[in-house]
Motif scaffolding. Structure first.
Motif, mmCIF file in Angstrom:
data_model
loop_
_atom_site.group_PDB
_atom_site.id
_atom_site.type_symbol
_atom_site.label_atom_id
_atom_site.label_comp_id
_atom_site.label_asym_id
_atom_site.label_seq_id
_atom_site.Cartn_x
_atom_site.Cartn_y
_atom_site.Cartn_z
ATOM 1 N N LEU A 85 0.865 -1.173 0.000
ATOM 2 C CA LEU A 85 0.000 0.000 0.000
ATOM 3 C C LEU A 85 0.905 1.227 0.000
ATOM 4 O O LEU A 85 1.906 1.257 0.706
ATOM 5 N N VAL A 86 0.542 2.224 -0.812
ATOM 6 C CA VAL A 86 1.397 3.404 -0.975
ATOM 7 C C VAL A 86 0.616 4.660 -0.618
ATOM 8 O O VAL A 86 -0.486 4.887 -1.118
ATOM 9 N N VAL A 87 1.200 5.475 0.246
ATOM 10 C CA VAL A 87 0.628 6.772 0.618
ATOM 11 C C VAL A 87 1.569 7.855 0.097
ATOM 12 O O VAL A 87 2.772 7.806 0.363
ATOM 13 N N THR A 88 1.035 8.809 -0.653
ATOM 14 C CA THR A 88 1.868 9.881 -1.199
ATOM 15 C C THR A 88 1.377 11.232 -0.707
ATOM 16 O O THR A 88 0.171 11.464 -0.606
ATOM 17 N N SER A 89 2.322 12.121 -0.422
ATOM 18 C CA SER A 89 1.960 13.442 0.087
ATOM 19 C C SER A 89 1.424 14.325 -1.031
ATOM 20 O O SER A 89 1.379 13.930 -2.195
ATOM 21 N N LEU A 90 1.053 15.546 -0.670
ATOM 22 C CA LEU A 90 0.373 16.427 -1.621
ATOM 23 C C LEU A 90 1.305 16.896 -2.743
ATOM 24 O O LEU A 90 2.526 16.761 -2.658
ATOM 25 N N GLY A 91 0.712 17.421 -3.794
ATOM 26 C CA GLY A 91 1.476 17.949 -4.922
ATOM 27 C C GLY A 91 2.002 16.859 -5.836
ATOM 28 O O GLY A 91 1.368 15.814 -6.022
ATOM 29 N N ASN A 92 3.186 17.096 -6.398
ATOM 30 C CA ASN A 92 3.737 16.161 -7.377
ATOM 31 C C ASN A 92 4.044 14.790 -6.807
ATOM 32 O O ASN A 92 4.162 13.822 -7.563
ATOM 33 N N ALA A 93 4.202 14.694 -5.497
ATOM 34 C CA ALA A 93 4.395 13.373 -4.901
ATOM 35 C C ALA A 93 3.224 12.460 -5.264
ATOM 36 O O ALA A 93 3.414 11.285 -5.596
ATOM 37 N N SER A 94 2.019 13.013 -5.235
ATOM 38 C CA SER A 94 0.829 12.251 -5.623
ATOM 39 C C SER A 94 0.583 12.297 -7.120
ATOM 40 O O SER A 94 0.269 11.280 -7.744
ATOM 41 N N ALA A 126 0.898 12.840 5.485
ATOM 42 C CA ALA A 126 1.048 11.536 4.835
ATOM 43 C C ALA A 126 1.675 10.519 5.793
ATOM 44 O O ALA A 126 1.246 9.363 5.862
ATOM 45 N N LEU A 127 2.685 10.943 6.535
ATOM 46 C CA LEU A 127 3.368 10.024 7.447
ATOM 47 C C LEU A 127 2.468 9.570 8.600
ATOM 48 O O LEU A 127 2.419 8.365 8.886
ATOM 49 N N LEU A 178 7.560 11.672 13.182
ATOM 50 C CA LEU A 178 8.782 10.890 13.042
ATOM 51 C C LEU A 178 9.164 10.256 14.381
ATOM 52 O O LEU A 178 9.565 9.090 14.442
ATOM 53 N N VAL A 179 9.001 11.019 15.448
ATOM 54 C CA VAL A 179 9.285 10.508 16.786
ATOM 55 C C VAL A 179 8.313 9.381 17.144
ATOM 56 O O VAL A 179 8.707 8.374 17.739
ATOM 57 N N THR A 180 7.058 9.537 16.755
ATOM 58 C CA THR A 180 6.063 8.498 17.040
ATOM 59 C C THR A 180 6.369 7.221 16.270
ATOM 60 O O THR A 180 6.230 6.121 16.805
ATOM 61 N N ILE A 190 9.608 4.612 4.824
ATOM 62 C CA ILE A 190 9.389 6.043 4.628
ATOM 63 C C ILE A 190 10.387 6.563 3.601
ATOM 64 O O ILE A 190 11.604 6.474 3.799
ATOM 65 N N LEU A 191 9.872 7.087 2.501
ATOM 66 C CA LEU A 191 10.712 7.690 1.463
ATOM 67 C C LEU A 191 10.625 9.202 1.612
ATOM 68 O O LEU A 191 9.587 9.802 1.324
ATOM 69 N N LEU A 192 11.698 9.816 2.086
ATOM 70 C CA LEU A 192 11.719 11.261 2.275
ATOM 71 C C LEU A 192 12.375 11.921 1.065
ATOM 72 O O LEU A 192 13.564 11.725 0.805
ATOM 73 N N ILE A 193 11.582 12.664 0.329
ATOM 74 C CA ILE A 193 12.101 13.401 -0.824
ATOM 75 C C ILE A 193 12.804 14.657 -0.307
ATOM 76 O O ILE A 193 12.155 15.594 0.162
#
Length: 210
Positions: free
Chosen positions: A25-34, A56-57, A88-90, A101-104
């Motif tokens: 399952l893939v979750v993408t953040s707003l804008g061009n990520a999606s 998204a995270l 991120l801490v959670t 987690i893929l951080l662009i």
């Protein structure tokens, strides 16, 4: 970390599409990520975030807990994760083995026009490790990303963070479909077999399976 010659988001997405597990399952953040992911690999198993920077995270973490038998991949931006460092801490505290987690890291707020981050060269992998995510590393090439995506998951190792050094892509990509949040939600819920929530007028509500 941001370097001088950086691959494009599309370079990394081509690798992701090739290495994506069948039941992921893939979750993408707003804008061009999606938008770009929808253009390159649209599927019911994608959840496209719209107009909710940094969320998204947290959503992916919840999905990883609820769908523990499936690999969950989330694409988040450097600017967005800096807005919600608590997530991120959670993730570090919960430590779901099935979350990648893929951080662009492109050094800008691309979705809002390309404004530079206050610290574009921040070592986000080190930041993730300090938040309790030991499996965090910087990635500078699609080849290194392919190698990382091909590695077997580590049982008990917790979530993994791959910081992808990326060229900014401010020009908006036109997705092949209308990314309507309600349609995205229902399409994704059907893909994972989640029951439909039916609210009631005075609170409460009930779950109904289709």
């Amino acid at each position: 970390m941001v370097n001088a010659a950086r691959p494009s988001r599309a370079d990394y997405y081509r690798v992701l599409a090739d290495k994506l597990p069948a039941n992921a399952l893939v979750v993408t953040s707003l804008g061009n990520a999606s938008y770009l992911w929808a253009a390159m690999h649209h599927a019911p198993e994608n959840f496209y975030i719209e107009d909710a920077m940094g969320l998204a995270l947290p959503l992916a973490l919840g999905i990883a807990i609820a769908q523990s038998a499936r690999p969950i991949i989330v694409v988040e931006g450097d600017g967005a994760v800096l807005m919600h460092l608590g997530s991120l801490v959670t993730v570090g505290a919960v430590g779901p083995d099935n979350l990648t987690i893929l951080l662009i890291q492109n050094g800008v707020h691309a979705a809002s026009g390309g404004q530079a981050l206050t610290n574009p060269a921040l070592d986000l992998a080190q930041l993730a490790r300090s938040a309790g995510i030991s499996r965090a590393r910087n990635v500078a090439t699609p080849e290194a990303f392919a190698s990382a995506m091909g590695s077997a998951p580590v049982a008990g190792g917790g979530a993994e963070v791959l910081v992808l050094s990326t060229e900014p892509d401010v020009e908006v990509v036109r997705p092949p479909i209308a990314l309507d949040p309600v349609l995205t939600k229902h399409r994704f819920m059907s893909a994972i077999g989640a029951p439909r929530y039916i609210p009631t007028l005075f609170g409460g509500g009930r779950l109904e399976r289709e």
